[in-house]
Design a protein around this motif. Structure first.
Motif, PDB file in Angstrom:
ATOM      1  N   VAL A  65      -3.494  18.058  15.736  1.00  0.00           N
ATOM      2  CA  VAL A  65      -2.778  17.760  15.404  1.00  0.00           C
ATOM      3  C   VAL A  65      -2.284  16.298  15.458  1.00  0.00           C
ATOM      4  N   ALA A 119      -1.454  12.012   9.669  1.00  0.00           N
ATOM      5  CA  ALA A 119      -1.032  11.405   7.854  1.00  0.00           C
ATOM      6  C   ALA A 119      -0.247  11.737   7.809  1.00  0.00           C
ATOM      7  N   LEU A 120       1.427  12.024   8.093  1.00  0.00           N
ATOM      8  CA  LEU A 120       3.037  11.905   8.130  1.00  0.00           C
ATOM      9  C   LEU A 120       2.845  10.800   7.945  1.00  0.00           C
ATOM     10  N   TRP A 121       2.537  10.074   9.393  1.00  0.00           N
ATOM     11  CA  TRP A 121       3.592   8.681   9.483  1.00  0.00           C
ATOM     12  C   TRP A 121       3.033   7.403   9.289  1.00  0.00           C
ATOM     13  N   ILE A 122       1.713   7.675   9.433  1.00  0.00           N
ATOM     14  CA  ILE A 122       1.142   6.372   8.155  1.00  0.00           C
ATOM     15  C   ILE A 122       0.972   6.177   6.855  1.00  0.00           C
ATOM     16  N   PRO A 123       1.214   4.581   6.521  1.00  0.00           N
ATOM     17  CA  PRO A 123       1.585   4.647   5.181  1.00  0.00           C
ATOM     18  C   PRO A 123      -0.396   4.796   4.679  1.00  0.00           C
ATOM     19  N   GLU A 124      -0.481   5.321   3.445  1.00  0.00           N
ATOM     20  CA  GLU A 124      -1.623   5.987   2.395  1.00  0.00           C
ATOM     21  C   GLU A 124      -2.585   5.006   2.843  1.00  0.00           C
ATOM     22  N   ARG A 141      11.587   9.548   4.397  1.00  0.00           N
ATOM     23  CA  ARG A 141       9.958   9.025   5.256  1.00  0.00           C
ATOM     24  C   ARG A 141      10.077   7.609   4.774  1.00  0.00           C
ATOM     25  N   LEU A 156       3.697  22.083  12.768  1.00  0.00           N
ATOM     26  CA  LEU A 156       3.392  20.883  12.217  1.00  0.00           C
ATOM     27  C   LEU A 156       4.112  21.331  10.806  1.00  0.00           C
ATOM     28  N   TYR A 165       9.613   3.443   7.203  1.00  0.00           N
ATOM     29  CA  TYR A 165       8.528   2.937   7.566  1.00  0.00           C
ATOM     30  C   TYR A 165       9.001   1.523   6.808  1.00  0.00           C
ATOM     31  N   MET A 216      -4.378  14.428  13.475  1.00  0.00           N
ATOM     32  CA  MET A 216      -4.850  14.138  11.747  1.00  0.00           C
ATOM     33  C   MET A 216      -3.542  14.696  10.830  1.00  0.00           C
ATOM     34  N   VAL A 217      -2.532  16.003  11.216  1.00  0.00           N
ATOM     35  CA  VAL A 217      -1.184  16.016  10.938  1.00  0.00           C
ATOM     36  C   VAL A 217      -0.293  14.960  11.009  1.00  0.00           C
ATOM     37  N   TYR A 218      -0.191  15.197  12.144  1.00  0.00           N
ATOM     38  CA  TYR A 218       0.958  13.792  12.170  1.00  0.00           C
ATOM     39  C   TYR A 218       0.748  12.309  11.968  1.00  0.00           C
ATOM     40  N   ARG A 245      -2.364  11.480   1.639  1.00  0.00           N
ATOM     41  CA  ARG A 245      -1.736  11.992   2.751  1.00  0.00           C
ATOM     42  C   ARG A 245      -1.639  13.088   2.310  1.00  0.00           C
ATOM     43  N   GLY A 269      -5.742  18.363   8.371  1.00  0.00           N
ATOM     44  CA  GLY A 269      -5.289  18.733   9.502  1.00  0.00           C
ATOM     45  C   GLY A 269      -5.001  20.458   9.768  1.00  0.00           C
ATOM     46  N   LEU A 289      -6.795  23.194  13.073  1.00  0.00           N
ATOM     47  CA  LEU A 289      -5.879  24.346  12.974  1.00  0.00           C
ATOM     48  C   LEU A 289      -5.838  26.022  12.332  1.00  0.00           C
ATOM     49  N   HIS A 314       0.829  -1.110  -0.117  1.00  0.00           N
ATOM     50  CA  HIS A 314      -0.150   0.296  -0.177  1.00  0.00           C
ATOM     51  C   HIS A 314       0.756   1.011   0.059  1.00  0.00           C
ATOM     52  N   ASP A 315       1.550   0.944   0.138  1.00  0.00           N
ATOM     53  CA  ASP A 315       3.356   2.349   0.093  1.00  0.00           C
ATOM     54  C   ASP A 315       3.111   2.591  -1.660  1.00  0.00           C
ATOM     55  N   ARG A 352      -4.970  14.472   3.937  1.00  0.00           N
ATOM     56  CA  ARG A 352      -5.500  14.717   4.761  1.00  0.00           C
ATOM     57  C   ARG A 352      -4.444  15.797   5.813  1.00  0.00           C
ATOM     58  N   ILE A 353      -3.012  16.112   5.322  1.00  0.00           N
ATOM     59  CA  ILE A 353      -2.717  16.997   5.653  1.00  0.00           C
ATOM     60  C   ILE A 353      -3.052  17.828   6.000  1.00  0.00           C
ATOM     61  N   ARG A 400      -3.164   2.646   4.951  1.00  0.00           N
ATOM     62  CA  ARG A 400      -4.182   2.296   6.641  1.00  0.00           C
ATOM     63  C   ARG A 400      -4.748   2.923   6.920  1.00  0.00           C
ATOM     64  N   TRP A 406      -6.419   5.307   8.953  1.00  0.00           N
ATOM     65  CA  TRP A 406      -5.856   7.121   9.080  1.00  0.00           C
ATOM     66  C   TRP A 406      -7.321   7.608  10.204  1.00  0.00           C
TER      67      TRP A 406
END
Lengths: 150, 78
Positions: free
Chosen positions: B30, B36-41, A138, A124, A142, B32-34, A39, A46, A50, A4-5, A42-43, B43, B45
């Motif tokens: 926080v 989004a960066l850390w886990i693979p797409e 990154r 962030l 992973y 949501m952004v963290y 991604r 978020g 904020l 999935h990556d 999603r960013i 997963r 979320w």
């Protein structure tokens, strides 16, 4: 690397200055143009929560480059929208007569929390920009975490 | 004046007494952004964001209780 990556194609495994700039202009856009569309969205979601949450809570007074300049340094990393809010605050709100400024000024905890929302968004976004600049690092992290060679 | 309130430009009126509840959207943003960066797409979320948010709010509440107890109980005995 797990299946999935899908965002780890060879062409994004280098320094990406354009993605870094775009990540500052619109948080998440840097990842979007790198092909990491989910991604990026999603960013963006978020960061929008904020930034616009902070503005909703404390109004434009939460961004003040003159009186809260250290906070502003962190906030400015969230993108041009914050700079625009500061221009509105400095050029419009602060030019109003003192009696008319009352409705525009946030005080106490409301101002603190609103300022904190946007400052955290900026900090962030520094991480987001670095991640867009060096996407390979990154991805390698992973791979190590998953126990799979990159 | 509540009637003249302009959202996103002027501060929310009457929010002063509930300021501590604002940590919840802060923590969600926080997370949501963290995540989004850390886990693979691919997963989950949303599930990860909820879990991280609950843990962070729980941690903040725990710290608040500890500090409150310290100020209210321990310090008066010193």
């Amino acid at each position: 690397m797990t299946s999935h990556d899908t965002d780890t194609s060879a062409d994004v495994r280098t320094f990406q200055p354009l993605a870094g700039i775009l990540a500052w202009v619109v948080p998440g856009l840097g990842h979007y143009v790198l092909g990491q569309r989910v991604r990026g969205i999603r960013i963006f979601a978020g960061m929008a929560l904020l930034i616009f949450g902070g503005l909703f809570i404390g109004g434009v007074d939460t961004v003040d480059s003159k009186n809260d300049n250290l906070w502003f340094m962190a906030q400015a990393c969230a993108g041009p929208v914050v700079l625009g809010v500061d221009v509105i605050n400095q050029k419009y709100v602060k030019e109003l007569p003192p009696a008319d400024q009352i409705a525009w000024r946030s005080l106490g905890h409301v101002n603190s929390v609103g300022t904190l929302f946007i400052a955290l968004a900026g900090l962030l976004n520094v991480v987001v920009i670095l991640d867009a600049l060096y996407p390979a690092r990154r991805d390698e992290r992973y791979a190590r975490r998953e126990g799979d060679p990159a | 004046m509540t009637l003249a309130w302009i959202p996103f430009l002027q501060p929310v009126p009457e929010l002063v007494s509930l300021w501590y509840l604002l940590c919840i959207p802060l923590v969600i943003g926080v997370a949501m952004v963290y995540k989004a960066l850390w886990i693979p797409e691919g997963r989950s979320w949303g599930q990860q964001v909820i879990m991280m948010s609950v843990l962070m709010v729980g941690g903040l509440a725990g710290l608040a209780i500890l500090l409150g107890a310290f100020v209210q109980i321990v310090i008066p005995r010193l």
